[in-house]
Design a protein around this motif. Sequence first.
Motif, PDB file in Angstrom:
ATOM      1  N   ALA A  41      31.516  46.281  -1.498  1.00  0.00           N
ATOM      2  CA  ALA A  41      30.219  46.943  -1.639  1.00  0.00           C
ATOM      3  C   ALA A  41      29.137  45.919  -1.927  1.00  0.00           C
ATOM      4  N   ALA A  42      27.970  46.396  -2.376  1.00  0.00           N
ATOM      5  CA  ALA A  42      26.833  45.520  -2.658  1.00  0.00           C
ATOM      6  C   ALA A  42      27.162  44.585  -3.821  1.00  0.00           C
ATOM      7  N   VAL A  43      26.843  43.311  -3.645  1.00  0.00           N
ATOM      8  CA  VAL A  43      27.155  42.314  -4.657  1.00  0.00           C
ATOM      9  C   VAL A  43      26.095  41.221  -4.604  1.00  0.00           C
ATOM     10  N   CYS A  44      25.853  40.555  -5.734  1.00  0.00           N
ATOM     11  CA  CYS A  44      24.912  39.433  -5.738  1.00  0.00           C
ATOM     12  C   CYS A  44      25.408  38.336  -6.660  1.00  0.00           C
ATOM     13  N   THR A  45      24.913  37.134  -6.430  1.00  0.00           N
ATOM     14  CA  THR A  45      25.224  35.993  -7.267  1.00  0.00           C
ATOM     15  C   THR A  45      24.065  35.023  -7.216  1.00  0.00           C
ATOM     16  N   THR A  46      24.053  34.041  -8.106  1.00  0.00           N
ATOM     17  CA  THR A  46      22.946  33.086  -8.168  1.00  0.00           C
ATOM     18  C   THR A  46      23.487  31.670  -8.335  1.00  0.00           C
ATOM     19  N   HIS A  47      22.691  30.703  -7.903  1.00  0.00           N
ATOM     20  CA  HIS A  47      23.002  29.305  -8.202  1.00  0.00           C
ATOM     21  C   HIS A  47      21.712  28.506  -8.140  1.00  0.00           C
ATOM     22  N   ALA A  48      21.709  27.356  -8.801  1.00  0.00           N
ATOM     23  CA  ALA A  48      20.537  26.483  -8.826  1.00  0.00           C
ATOM     24  C   ALA A  48      20.540  25.567  -7.610  1.00  0.00           C
ATOM     25  N   ILE A  49      19.331  25.302  -7.081  1.00  0.00           N
ATOM     26  CA  ILE A  49      19.152  24.286  -6.053  1.00  0.00           C
ATOM     27  C   ILE A  49      18.629  23.035  -6.763  1.00  0.00           C
ATOM     28  N   PRO A  50      19.344  21.912  -6.704  1.00  0.00           N
ATOM     29  CA  PRO A  50      18.880  20.708  -7.411  1.00  0.00           C
ATOM     30  C   PRO A  50      17.480  20.316  -6.957  1.00  0.00           C
ATOM     31  N   SER A  51      16.614  20.015  -7.918  1.00  0.00           N
ATOM     32  CA  SER A  51      15.240  19.638  -7.592  1.00  0.00           C
ATOM     33  C   SER A  51      14.593  18.980  -8.796  1.00  0.00           C
ATOM     34  N   ILE A  52      13.522  18.243  -8.553  1.00  0.00           N
ATOM     35  CA  ILE A  52      12.651  17.817  -9.634  1.00  0.00           C
ATOM     36  C   ILE A  52      11.974  19.085 -10.154  1.00  0.00           C
ATOM     37  N   PRO A  53      11.998  19.350 -11.458  1.00  0.00           N
ATOM     38  CA  PRO A  53      11.384  20.599 -11.954  1.00  0.00           C
ATOM     39  C   PRO A  53       9.917  20.709 -11.526  1.00  0.00           C
ATOM     40  N   PHE A  54       9.532  21.871 -11.009  1.00  0.00           N
ATOM     41  CA  PHE A  54       8.167  22.066 -10.535  1.00  0.00           C
ATOM     42  C   PHE A  54       7.749  23.508 -10.730  1.00  0.00           C
TER      43      PHE A  54
ATOM     44  N   ILE B 290       3.086  15.797  -7.344  1.00  0.00           N
ATOM     45  CA  ILE B 290       3.356  16.876  -6.383  1.00  0.00           C
ATOM     46  C   ILE B 290       4.704  16.595  -5.739  1.00  0.00           C
ATOM     47  N   THR B 291       5.549  17.617  -5.683  1.00  0.00           N
ATOM     48  CA  THR B 291       6.901  17.440  -5.179  1.00  0.00           C
ATOM     49  C   THR B 291       7.102  18.170  -3.857  1.00  0.00           C
ATOM     50  N   LYS B 292       8.092  17.696  -3.130  1.00  0.00           N
ATOM     51  CA  LYS B 292       8.576  18.362  -1.924  1.00  0.00           C
ATOM     52  C   LYS B 292      10.085  18.483  -2.072  1.00  0.00           C
ATOM     53  N   THR B 293      10.584  19.711  -2.080  1.00  0.00           N
ATOM     54  CA  THR B 293      12.012  19.959  -2.263  1.00  0.00           C
ATOM     55  C   THR B 293      12.576  20.616  -1.017  1.00  0.00           C
ATOM     56  N   CYS B 294      13.691  20.092  -0.544  1.00  0.00           N
ATOM     57  CA  CYS B 294      14.419  20.709   0.573  1.00  0.00           C
ATOM     58  C   CYS B 294      15.499  21.612  -0.005  1.00  0.00           C
ATOM     59  N   THR B 295      15.783  22.686   0.660  1.00  0.00           N
ATOM     60  CA  THR B 295      16.780  23.634   0.159  1.00  0.00           C
ATOM     61  C   THR B 295      18.189  23.048   0.182  1.00  0.00           C
ATOM     62  N   ASP B 296      18.359  21.843   0.765  1.00  0.00           N
ATOM     63  CA  ASP B 296      19.659  21.176   0.669  1.00  0.00           C
ATOM     64  C   ASP B 296      19.792  20.386  -0.630  1.00  0.00           C
ATOM     65  N   GLY B 297      18.745  20.401  -1.477  1.00  0.00           N
ATOM     66  CA  GLY B 297      18.813  19.755  -2.783  1.00  0.00           C
ATOM     67  C   GLY B 297      18.188  18.381  -2.851  1.00  0.00           C
ATOM     68  N   THR B 298      17.578  17.905  -1.783  1.00  0.00           N
ATOM     69  CA  THR B 298      16.903  16.613  -1.814  1.00  0.00           C
ATOM     70  C   THR B 298      15.428  16.808  -2.124  1.00  0.00           C
ATOM     71  N   SER B 299      14.824  15.813  -2.782  1.00  0.00           N
ATOM     72  CA  SER B 299      13.421  15.917  -3.200  1.00  0.00           C
ATOM     73  C   SER B 299      12.704  14.597  -2.995  1.00  0.00           C
ATOM     74  N   ARG B 300      11.380  14.675  -2.892  1.00  0.00           N
ATOM     75  CA  ARG B 300      10.525  13.502  -2.958  1.00  0.00           C
ATOM     76  C   ARG B 300       9.261  13.876  -3.709  1.00  0.00           C
ATOM     77  N   GLN B 301       8.491  12.854  -4.120  1.00  0.00           N
ATOM     78  CA  GLN B 301       7.376  13.133  -5.021  1.00  0.00           C
ATOM     79  C   GLN B 301       6.195  12.195  -4.762  1.00  0.00           C
ATOM     80  N   TRP B 302       4.979  12.767  -4.854  1.00  0.00           N
ATOM     81  CA  TRP B 302       3.751  11.971  -4.932  1.00  0.00           C
ATOM     82  C   TRP B 302       3.384  11.891  -6.399  1.00  0.00           C
ATOM     83  N   ALA B 303       3.323  10.689  -6.931  1.00  0.00           N
ATOM     84  CA  ALA B 303       3.019  10.499  -8.344  1.00  0.00           C
ATOM     85  C   ALA B 303       1.518  10.335  -8.525  1.00  0.00           C
ATOM     86  N   ALA B 304       0.922  11.173  -9.345  1.00  0.00           N
ATOM     87  CA  ALA B 304      -0.510  11.088  -9.596  1.00  0.00           C
ATOM     88  C   ALA B 304      -0.817   9.864 -10.456  1.00  0.00           C
ATOM     89  N   PRO B 305      -1.939   9.181 -10.217  1.00  0.00           N
ATOM     90  CA  PRO B 305      -2.354   8.086 -11.108  1.00  0.00           C
ATOM     91  C   PRO B 305      -2.551   8.600 -12.531  1.00  0.00           C
TER      92      PRO B 305
END
Length: 431
Positions: free
Chosen positions: A298-311, A342-357
């Motif tokens: 029947a109907a079921v749900c679950t959750t998990h975290a996607i690794p990312s820089i917190p944003f 400012i971060t950019k996160t891919c749903t595969d768990g990879t991230s990159r970031q623009w660091a503000a001065p």
Amino acid sequence: LPMLPTTPRFRYIDRVMSLFSRHSLDNNNINVHQTGDTLYATSDSSASSVFDLRTLETLGPLDAAYTRHISAAHPQTTVGDAPDTINFLCDPTTLRLQLYRDSPGAERVVIGEVQLDHLPLTHSFAVSEDYAILFHYPLMMDTMALLSGASSVVEIMRWQTHRDVLAFVFDLRPEDPTPAPAPAPAPVFTFSLPSFFSMHCVNAFQIDAPDPDAPTRLVVDLVAYKDADFVASADTYGQLDLMREPERLLRSKAYKMTPELRRIHMKLKPSGGPRGARAATTRGTWVASMEEWDAYDAAVCTTHAIPSIPFEMPAINRDCRGLAYRFVYGVTTSRMFQKWGITKTCTDGTSRQWAAPSNHFPSEPIFVPSPQAEQEDEGVLLSIVLDARKDCSYILCLDASSLSEIARAYLSVIIPFDVHGRWVPRHACKG
């Protein structure tokens, strides 16, 4: 912040009179939404303000009949070539939540409803091609406290630690004809999830099986917190005095903000009957991991975290709303709100970031697609950045693919931290 007490505080008689005013909830400084040619400013109330895109003149309320209800500051747009707007209204006296659809040039239509047990703070929700997903968090608002000393939303919030989150899944597909005045449909599915809080849903999409009798998988991504203390406590993150005292900030609940990009999977088992039959809501089961997924028919749900820089303040390519997507952008901060980016996160768990001065403070990034884009991240990000060293603001333009800086356009004024914004192409509105 609009939820904090005013200085000086409202008098008791002012608080009482505000309960009877039709304009007490029209401080629409959170978001901007568009339905057809109509643009309007929103908050978490129903008293949205329509404005002229060219002059920014306020033209009036979006719907004069509804100015005292709870609503979402983030209305959602349906998936398709002729997008409509989906949002909800919750009557604070009856706690009846009604999901509605606004179509350009047409009257508002109620498409679903559910009875709640407390006033909701559902700042945003999500839609896929066929479903709207609303989360009802265990954050209660004691409105009667406004009559006994409280003078702000923060002071009436009560987080219920041991209560679950309810996820309501409404069917957005047209109903079969039914005799009027039939009640609006209830949610087709309801799930109970372990306690968490979220202000911002990122996106949702569904994966339909080739077999029409097989379950549909619904995927919802959001920015999640373990609780709502950072907005419901006396030392909430928006207090100016708190932000000026680093040592006190370290001890506060504001400093304990730990956003997590979380993915929720829902397996929706077909009911076997037409939508117009208005079958009883199916109660789904939450499981701790995908390993337990197949054990339930029947109907079921679950959750998990996607690794990312917190944003926070998530933004995606709006052409991907309600569809499978890969990239989400946001604002990140660290070191007691001193280092921003400012971060950019891919749903595969990879991230990159623009660091503000140092001493540069960016606001929510807004994605603007390239006119002939072939890739999801082909476009630019725009952000209003406060340059505290020069005492002025500038518009930052980043390459949305690489997060490399393209340009800065300094302004002649300081623009305070905004909350949310929107890119409106010149041709999108008449005039």
